[in-house]
Design an enzyme around this catalytic site. Structure first.
Site, PDB file in Angstrom:
ATOM      1  N   HIS A 155      54.152  58.418  53.664  1.00  0.00           N
ATOM      2  CA  HIS A 155      53.299  58.027  51.527  1.00  0.00           C
ATOM      3  C   HIS A 155      53.465  59.456  50.417  1.00  0.00           C
ATOM      4  O   HIS A 155      53.736  58.894  50.042  1.00  0.00           O
ATOM      5  CB  HIS A 155      51.613  59.381  51.811  1.00  0.00           C
ATOM      6  N   ASP A 358      56.181  61.309  42.439  1.00  0.00           N
ATOM      7  CA  ASP A 358      55.191  60.871  43.322  1.00  0.00           C
ATOM      8  C   ASP A 358      55.216  60.091  44.093  1.00  0.00           C
ATOM      9  O   ASP A 358      56.149  59.379  44.093  1.00  0.00           O
ATOM     10  CB  ASP A 358      53.907  60.874  42.549  1.00  0.00           C
TER      11      ASP A 358
END
Length: 452
Positions: A155, A358
């Site tokens: 993720h 991110d």
């Protein structure tokens, strides 16, 4: 249809509802479609944790909770997961704190997960492992004889191969990747970085593999687009949202929502707000910046320091620019419900999403989904967020360049309605075509080999 097994570091909160747009929405939906099991840490650290799991069945889904010792959590979670892999994958090798004892504990906890799962595993089960806490799990399962299809989704970002080598024994984790059938990452760039890491280390891997080989690909995660948009429309009627709308009055609200983490670029963001006010006096008493930042991990170097720095910078900014009736920055260290957040997004003229790095950043997608298409706000988005590859009609910025971010904010606040509508419509169409359900369906189809 084969049974699906999800494995993650923590189990979702049971009986408390699922946060709209969260990972649990897609995973629980996939589990309910197939029937299956979700294995994860209970969150408990008893003095004498017992082997095995505690089972709770809800409908056709069984939740299997496993306890860990305090020593397990210190080495596996606080050590390798959050003091090595997290900073490394977010390009902060300066914060890396590696010990061999922590790596031994990280591997032993993954072995505990594997042993617990092996007791419950059936030959045709499909296993889907989530995130960096559990990279070695497939290898541990293969050692115990599992021939099942096993997938892994990462993720967070995957770093450049030279950076990943900064972790001692990095080849050990790379070898673990080759025990999976499918490895999914957020972006094509992340997938390229992993392939490059594997290619560079391949002579040293000696992997425990399986006959099907390993497929590596990009599977960008998303949100429940229609559900979140509906939630935002309904949130307009919430008394708290109405009250805030009256309190802000004619001022334009800029919103940021992030966990308190050094990867989110919060000091740089506040510097950009300060630069906006320095360079654009017309913004004084016109703009209010709301930063919602639930506390993250405490007691880990980097986290406590960033909390103090952000609070001090916000305080100085308010002291320099605030007036009796205007506070430039509202900095809030608590979590809010998804309904309230959706309403706040819809109220905001600008969504400011500027992480230094991110994997995806679902706040950016939630902000777009929450907007009124007739009068939408503008998304200002870091080029280093995975979402920038999809939301290309945002104002894309370099978060390290505070002048760039400040100029983008000024442009967003003065952007004509026609341009705002065009940008929003393009991004919303992308989100509607690729909701989180498509993400999970696509990954599982590739993992199982089922036809579309």
């Amino acid at each position: 249809m084969s049974r699906l097994i999800i494995v993650s570091n923590r189990l979702p909160a049971l009986g408390k509802g699922v946060a709209a747009g969260g990972l649990a929405v897609a995973l629980e939906a996939a589990l309910k479609d197939r029937g299956g099991l979700w294995l994860g840490w209970s969150g408990r650290t008893p003095d004498d944790p017992q082997p095995g799991v505690t089972l709770q069945k809800l409908g056709n889904v069984t939740y299997a909770a496993m306890d860990l010792s305090a020593e397990d959590v210190a080495g596996y979670y606080e050590g390798i997961s959050n003091s090595v892999l997290w900073p490394l994958c977010h390009y902060r090798s300066d914060l890396l704190k590696y010990t061999r004892a922590d790596m031994d504990r990280y591997l032993s906890v993954n072995a505990k997960f594997a042993s617990a799962l092996t007791e419950m595993l059936e030959p045709d089960d499909v296993v889907w492992v989530h995130d960096y806490h559990l990279i070695p799990l497939a290898e541990a399962l293969r050692k115990r004889g599992a021939e099942n299809r096993i997938g892994y989704f990462h993720h967070i970002p995957w770093p450049a191969q030279d950076l990943f080598r900064a972790m001692p024994k990095s080849a050990k984790l790379l070898r673990s990747m080759l025990a999976y059938d499918v490895v999914g990452l957020q972006t094509a760039a992340d997938a390229r970085n992993l392939r490059a890491s594997l290619d560079a280390a391949r002579p040293d891997l000696e992997a425990i593999t399986h006959p099907r080989g390993t497929r590596i690909g990009a599977y960008p995660i998303s949100i429940d687009t229609k559900g979140f948009a509906h939630r935002a429309r309904r949130a307009q009627e919430l008394p708290r949202i109405r009250e805030l709308h009256q309190r802000f009055g004619p001022r334009d609200m800029v919103i940021g929502v992030d966990r308190l983490d050094y990867s989110k670029g919060l000091p740089e963001r506040l510097r950009a707000i300060e630069t906006l006010l320095e360079n654009h006096p017309s913004m004084h008493n016109r703009v209010s910046f709301l930063q919602i930042t639930p506390a993250s991990r405490s007691g880990i170097e980097g986290y406590d320091r960033i909390q103090q720095e952000v609070a001090e910078r916000a305080g100085r900014l308010n002291a320099s620019y605030g007036t009796l009736d205007w506070v430039p920055v509202r900095y809030i260290n608590r979590a809010f419900s998804q309904s309230l957040l959706a309403g706040l997004y819809r109220l905001s003229k600008v969504g400011l999403v500027t992480p230094l790095r991110d994997g995806m950043n679902l706040v950016a997608k939630e902000y777009v989904a929450a907007q009124d298409p007739e009068d939408p706000g503008v998304l200002v988005l870091s080029q280093f967020a995975g979402a920038a590859a999809e939301l290309d009609r945002a104002l894309i910025v370099n978060p390290h360049d505070v002048e760039d971010v400040a100029n983008a904010l000024a442009r967003a606040l003065d952007m004509p309605l026609d341009e705002r509508r065009e940008r929003h419509a393009r991004m919303m169409a992308r989100l509607e075509a690729h909701p989180v359900s498509v993400w999970s369906e696509t990954f599982l189809r590739d993992l199982t080999g089922d036809p579309p």
